[in-house]
Structures are given as structure tokens and as C-alpha cells.
Design a protein around this motif. Structure first.
Motif, PDB file in Angstrom:
ATOM      1  N   VAL A  50      35.107  39.208  42.740  1.00 23.81           N
ATOM      2  CA  VAL A  50      35.479  39.588  41.380  1.00 23.81           C
ATOM      3  C   VAL A  50      36.177  38.424  40.686  1.00 23.81           C
ATOM      4  CG1 VAL A  50      36.929  41.109  39.977  1.00 23.81           C
ATOM      5  CG2 VAL A  50      35.702  42.033  41.959  1.00 23.81           C
ATOM      6  N   LEU A  51      35.726  38.107  39.487  1.00 25.03           N
ATOM      7  CA  LEU A  51      36.396  37.141  38.622  1.00 25.03           C
ATOM      8  C   LEU A  51      37.160  37.918  37.568  1.00 25.03           C
ATOM      9  CD1 LEU A  51      36.900  34.298  37.343  1.00 25.03           C
ATOM     10  CD2 LEU A  51      34.728  34.625  36.103  1.00 25.03           C
ATOM     11  N   GLU A  52      38.476  37.674  37.467  1.00 27.81           N
ATOM     12  CA  GLU A  52      39.249  38.276  36.383  1.00 27.81           C
ATOM     13  C   GLU A  52      39.647  37.200  35.385  1.00 27.81           C
ATOM     14  OE1 GLU A  52      43.141  40.887  35.096  1.00 27.81           O
ATOM     15  OE2 GLU A  52      42.852  40.464  37.231  1.00 27.81           O
ATOM     16  N   LEU A  53      39.335  37.434  34.122  1.00 28.59           N
ATOM     17  CA  LEU A  53      39.714  36.534  33.035  1.00 28.59           C
ATOM     18  C   LEU A  53      41.016  37.021  32.409  1.00 28.59           C
ATOM     19  CD1 LEU A  53      36.212  36.279  31.302  1.00 28.59           C
ATOM     20  CD2 LEU A  53      37.144  34.851  33.143  1.00 28.59           C
ATOM     21  N   GLY A  54      41.927  36.089  32.152  1.00 26.53           N
ATOM     22  CA  GLY A  54      43.200  36.465  31.546  1.00 26.53           C
ATOM     23  C   GLY A  54      44.008  37.387  32.437  1.00 26.53           C
ATOM     24  N   ALA A  55      44.173  37.001  33.688  1.00 26.66           N
ATOM     25  CA  ALA A  55      44.808  37.876  34.679  1.00 26.66           C
ATOM     26  C   ALA A  55      46.302  38.056  34.469  1.00 26.66           C
ATOM     27  CB  ALA A  55      44.548  37.327  36.086  1.00 26.66           C
ATOM     28  N   GLY A  56      46.936  37.163  33.706  1.00 22.80           N
ATOM     29  CA  GLY A  56      48.368  37.274  33.507  1.00 22.80           C
ATOM     30  C   GLY A  56      49.122  37.214  34.818  1.00 22.80           C
ATOM     31  N   HIS A  57      50.175  38.025  34.937  1.00 23.08           N
ATOM     32  CA  HIS A  57      50.977  37.993  36.165  1.00 23.08           C
ATOM     33  C   HIS A  57      50.359  38.808  37.288  1.00 23.08           C
ATOM     34  CE1 HIS A  57      52.624  42.059  35.617  1.00 23.08           C
ATOM     35  NE2 HIS A  57      52.801  41.759  34.343  1.00 23.08           N
ATOM     36  N   GLY A  58      49.208  39.451  37.039  1.00 25.94           N
ATOM     37  CA  GLY A  58      48.390  39.885  38.157  1.00 25.94           C
ATOM     38  C   GLY A  58      48.355  41.338  38.541  1.00 25.94           C
ATOM     39  N   ARG A  59      48.830  42.234  37.695  1.00 22.62           N
ATOM     40  CA  ARG A  59      48.840  43.641  38.125  1.00 22.62           C
ATOM     41  C   ARG A  59      47.438  44.146  38.464  1.00 22.62           C
ATOM     42  NH1 ARG A  59      49.220  47.759  33.054  1.00 22.62           N
ATOM     43  NH2 ARG A  59      47.999  46.575  31.527  1.00 22.62           N
ATOM     44  N   ASP A  60      46.414  43.693  37.709  1.00 25.50           N
ATOM     45  CA  ASP A  60      45.054  44.155  37.982  1.00 25.50           C
ATOM     46  C   ASP A  60      44.391  43.354  39.094  1.00 25.50           C
ATOM     47  OD1 ASP A  60      45.329  46.097  36.030  1.00 25.50           O
ATOM     48  OD2 ASP A  60      44.393  44.893  34.453  1.00 25.50           O
ATOM     49  N   ALA A  61      44.627  42.044  39.123  1.00 26.59           N
ATOM     50  CA  ALA A  61      44.083  41.234  40.208  1.00 26.59           C
ATOM     51  C   ALA A  61      44.588  41.714  41.560  1.00 26.59           C
ATOM     52  CB  ALA A  61      44.450  39.765  40.000  1.00 26.59           C
ATOM     53  N   LEU A  62      45.863  42.066  41.627  1.00 24.10           N
ATOM     54  CA  LEU A  62      46.436  42.574  42.871  1.00 24.10           C
ATOM     55  C   LEU A  62      45.796  43.906  43.261  1.00 24.10           C
ATOM     56  CD1 LEU A  62      50.114  41.656  42.039  1.00 24.10           C
ATOM     57  CD2 LEU A  62      48.795  40.674  43.924  1.00 24.10           C
ATOM     58  N   HIS A  63      45.505  44.729  42.283  1.00 29.63           N
ATOM     59  CA  HIS A  63      44.830  46.003  42.560  1.00 29.63           C
ATOM     60  C   HIS A  63      43.446  45.752  43.159  1.00 29.63           C
ATOM     61  CE1 HIS A  63      43.508  50.133  42.189  1.00 29.63           C
ATOM     62  NE2 HIS A  63      42.495  49.765  41.423  1.00 29.63           N
ATOM     63  N   PHE A  64      42.693  44.833  42.549  1.00 26.15           N
ATOM     64  CA  PHE A  64      41.368  44.517  43.086  1.00 26.15           C
ATOM     65  C   PHE A  64      41.469  44.011  44.527  1.00 26.15           C
ATOM     66  CE2 PHE A  64      40.225  43.579  38.450  1.00 26.15           C
ATOM     67  CZ  PHE A  64      39.685  44.842  38.258  1.00 26.15           C
ATOM     68  N   ALA A  65      42.464  43.166  44.783  1.00 28.06           N
ATOM     69  CA  ALA A  65      42.638  42.636  46.143  1.00 28.06           C
ATOM     70  C   ALA A  65      42.988  43.754  47.123  1.00 28.06           C
ATOM     71  CB  ALA A  65      43.711  41.558  46.153  1.00 28.06           C
ATOM     72  N   ARG A  66      43.870  44.660  46.717  1.00 30.50           N
ATOM     73  CA  ARG A  66      44.222  45.784  47.595  1.00 30.50           C
ATOM     74  C   ARG A  66      43.018  46.684  47.860  1.00 30.50           C
ATOM     75  NH1 ARG A  66      49.136  45.676  44.479  1.00 30.50           N
ATOM     76  NH2 ARG A  66      48.253  47.214  43.038  1.00 30.50           N
ATOM     77  N   GLU A  67      42.091  46.714  46.915  1.00 27.38           N
ATOM     78  CA  GLU A  67      40.875  47.514  47.068  1.00 27.38           C
ATOM     79  C   GLU A  67      39.819  46.808  47.914  1.00 27.38           C
ATOM     80  OE1 GLU A  67      40.115  50.772  45.843  1.00 27.38           O
ATOM     81  OE2 GLU A  67      42.311  50.725  45.804  1.00 27.38           O
ATOM     82  N   GLY A  68      40.135  45.595  48.387  1.00 26.96           N
ATOM     83  CA  GLY A  68      39.253  44.908  49.318  1.00 26.96           C
ATOM     84  C   GLY A  68      38.366  43.827  48.729  1.00 26.96           C
ATOM     85  N   PHE A  69      38.504  43.552  47.427  1.00 29.09           N
ATOM     86  CA  PHE A  69      37.688  42.520  46.799  1.00 29.09           C
ATOM     87  C   PHE A  69      38.319  41.138  46.994  1.00 29.09           C
ATOM     88  CE2 PHE A  69      36.976  46.393  44.278  1.00 29.09           C
ATOM     89  CZ  PHE A  69      35.590  46.488  44.342  1.00 29.09           C
ATOM     90  N   ALA A  70      37.478  40.099  47.019  1.00 29.08           N
ATOM     91  CA  ALA A  70      37.949  38.721  46.924  1.00 29.08           C
ATOM     92  C   ALA A  70      38.044  38.398  45.439  1.00 29.08           C
ATOM     93  CB  ALA A  70      36.975  37.775  47.612  1.00 29.08           C
ATOM     94  N   ALA A 120      37.820  41.737  32.313  1.00 24.08           N
ATOM     95  CA  ALA A 120      38.619  41.094  31.273  1.00 24.08           C
ATOM     96  C   ALA A 120      39.284  42.177  30.429  1.00 24.08           C
ATOM     97  CB  ALA A 120      37.749  40.197  30.398  1.00 24.08           C
ATOM     98  N   HIS A 121      40.573  42.375  30.647  1.00 19.42           N
ATOM     99  CA  HIS A 121      41.321  43.406  29.914  1.00 19.42           C
ATOM    100  C   HIS A 121      42.010  42.777  28.709  1.00 19.42           C
ATOM    101  CE1 HIS A 121      43.416  46.998  29.003  1.00 19.42           C
ATOM    102  NE2 HIS A 121      44.535  46.745  29.666  1.00 19.42           N
ATOM    103  N   MET A 122      41.517  43.093  27.521  1.00 21.19           N
ATOM    104  CA  MET A 122      42.062  42.611  26.252  1.00 21.19           C
ATOM    105  C   MET A 122      42.094  41.089  26.157  1.00 21.19           C
ATOM    106  SD  MET A 122      44.854  45.308  24.811  1.00 21.19           S
ATOM    107  CE  MET A 122      46.040  45.280  26.159  1.00 21.19           C
ATOM    108  N   VAL A 123      41.116  40.435  26.742  1.00 19.60           N
ATOM    109  CA  VAL A 123      41.016  38.975  26.647  1.00 19.60           C
ATOM    110  C   VAL A 123      40.058  38.581  25.535  1.00 19.60           C
ATOM    111  CG1 VAL A 123      40.321  36.873  27.849  1.00 19.60           C
ATOM    112  CG2 VAL A 123      41.572  38.651  29.076  1.00 19.60           C
ATOM    113  N   LEU A 124      38.916  39.252  25.444  1.00 16.54           N
ATOM    114  CA  LEU A 124      37.949  38.902  24.403  1.00 16.54           C
ATOM    115  C   LEU A 124      38.502  39.168  23.010  1.00 16.54           C
ATOM    116  CD1 LEU A 124      36.117  39.099  26.994  1.00 16.54           C
ATOM    117  CD2 LEU A 124      34.270  39.749  25.443  1.00 16.54           C
TER     118      LEU A 124
END
Length: 221
Positions: A50-70, A120-124
Motif C-alpha cells: 500500500v502506498l499512502e500519499l500525504g500520510a502525515g504523522h501516520g494514524r492511517d499508515a499505522l492502521h494499514f501496517a497493523r492490518e498486515g500490509f507493507a 490518499a485522505h484529503m490530499v488531492l
């Protein structure tokens, strides 16, 4: 281009950097509702990367990682990504999250077809011109594999702040120091040309509330 052009972009970059410095973890620890939805959509599509754009401090990126995604998390704020990396290490997720400082106006730092999903959450809907948004979506398509899923959210022209504050042209309005490109529906449809548009879901977030669309589209197999 917008009336603000490169000067507006530079000002917004400074503004976000200062905001993350003054308010570390400003969005809290809980993932957004959009990220919870995206994790399920990505899993259903068989995604692993998973590529996250505009991840900020990471609340969503961390969720994806906890769900097993790279996860490959990008943002134009080094401060935010440093916060993300520190939290990932503290939670034992450091090996699942890579970070890159990146401005979405530039080509994405991935090879063709190397991602299974992009979020991408509110990045575009940041201070990007319509042409910059089109170029970014083309880049997302380039890095996604066939069948890859793109989930993004944007504030739209039904939002209470649309038309308020300082107008920069191209449906961009600055309010409280943050510039937002509010999306009309025809822009969503135009960005989905050549994709499979699976869903446009209206929802609200925050105390205003912000009014958004969550768009899901996939690269044809």
C-alpha cells in the motif's frame, strides 16, 4: 495554474510543517473512517503493498501496517514522517512501514506497477491546481498494478467552507491558513476516465463538519 501558484504551494508547505511541529500527533491515534474502509477494500482486492500519499504523522499508515500490509508512506513534511517512524518503532511496526519525503506535484517515487493499492485522505483537495491533480492521478495509475485499487477522499463544493475565505481561483479557497481545492462532481468523473469507478460515497468528518466524498476506483485488469 491557481492565482497563488508556486508561492501558495510553498506557503502551504511551511504552514503544514509548522503545524505538525507545534501539534505533534494532531489527528490522534485512531485511524480515519476512510482508512478503515480502505483496508477492507484493499484486502478484498488481494493487496499486499500500500502506498499512502500525504500520510502525515501516520494514524492511517499505522492502521494499514497493523492490518498486515507493507506500507510506503509519503508526505512533504519531514517532521510528520519522523513522528510516524518513531510511533511505528514504538509499536513494533518499523519493519512494515517505509517513509519518503515527497511533494505530490512531483512524480511518485515508485516503479511502474509496483503498488497494489494507493490511499490518499484529503490530499488531492489540497492547494493543487486541476492540472496538478490530473497529473497526480495519472501517476497513481502508473504505479498501480492491473486490478490495483485507489481510494481517495476530497472535500467537495457542498462543504460549508466552499466559497469562504480567500479565493485563489480554480475552486481553491483558503480558510484559517489552510487552502483547499473543493471538488465538483464532474472533476471526480473526469479523474475516473479509463478506470473502473466503483463507488462515490458522501460522508462527513470533524466538528464543522467537513463534507467529503470517498472515491474508490480500480485499474482495469
Amino acid at each position: 495554474m491557481t492565482e497563488g501558484g508556486p508561492e501558495l504551494a510553498s506557503e502551504q508547505r511551511r504552514h503544514w510543517q509548522e503545524t505538525y511541529s507545534v501539534h505533534p500527533g494532531m489527528y490522534g491515534d485512531e485511524p480515519s473512517a476512510a482508512a478503515r474502509y480502505a483496508a477492507e477494500a484493499f484486502r478484498a482486492a488481494g493487496a499486499a503493498r500500500v502506498l499512502e500519499l500525504g500520510a502525515g504523522h501516520g494514524r492511517d499508515a499505522l492502521h494499514f501496517a497493523r492490518e498486515g500490509f507493507a506500507v510506503h508512506a509519503t508526505d512533504f513534511s519531514r517532521t510528520a514522517l519522523d513522528q510516524l517512524s518513531a510511533t511505528a518503532r514504538a509499536q513494533g511496526l518499523g519493519d512494515r512501514i517505509a517513509t519518503t519525503v515527497h511533494d505530490v506535484r512531483e512524480p511518485l517515487p515508485l516503479a511502474d506497477g509496483s503498488a497494489d493499492a494507493v490511499f490518499a485522505h484529503m490530499v488531492l483537495c489540497m492547494a493543487l491546481s486541476t492540472q496538478e491533480i490530473r497529473s497526480l492521478v495519472n501517476e497513481v495509475r502508473r504505479v498501480l498494478r492491473p486490478g490495483g485499487v485507489f481510494v481517495y477522499t476530497v472535500r467537495h463544493t457542498g462543504d460549508v467552507h466552499y466559497g469562504a475565505g480567500t479565493a485563489h481561483g480554480d475552486d481553491i479557497y483558503e480558510h484559517g491558513g489552510f487552502a483547499v481545492h473543493f471538488f465538483p462532481r464532474h472533476l471526480v468523473d473526469a479523474l475516473a476516465a479509463g478506470w473502473r469507478l466503483a463507488d462515490v460515497h458522501a460522508f462527513e468528518e470533524g466538528g464543522l463538519p467537513r463534507r467529503l466524498w470517498r472515491i474508490t476506483q480500480t485499474v482495469p485488469d
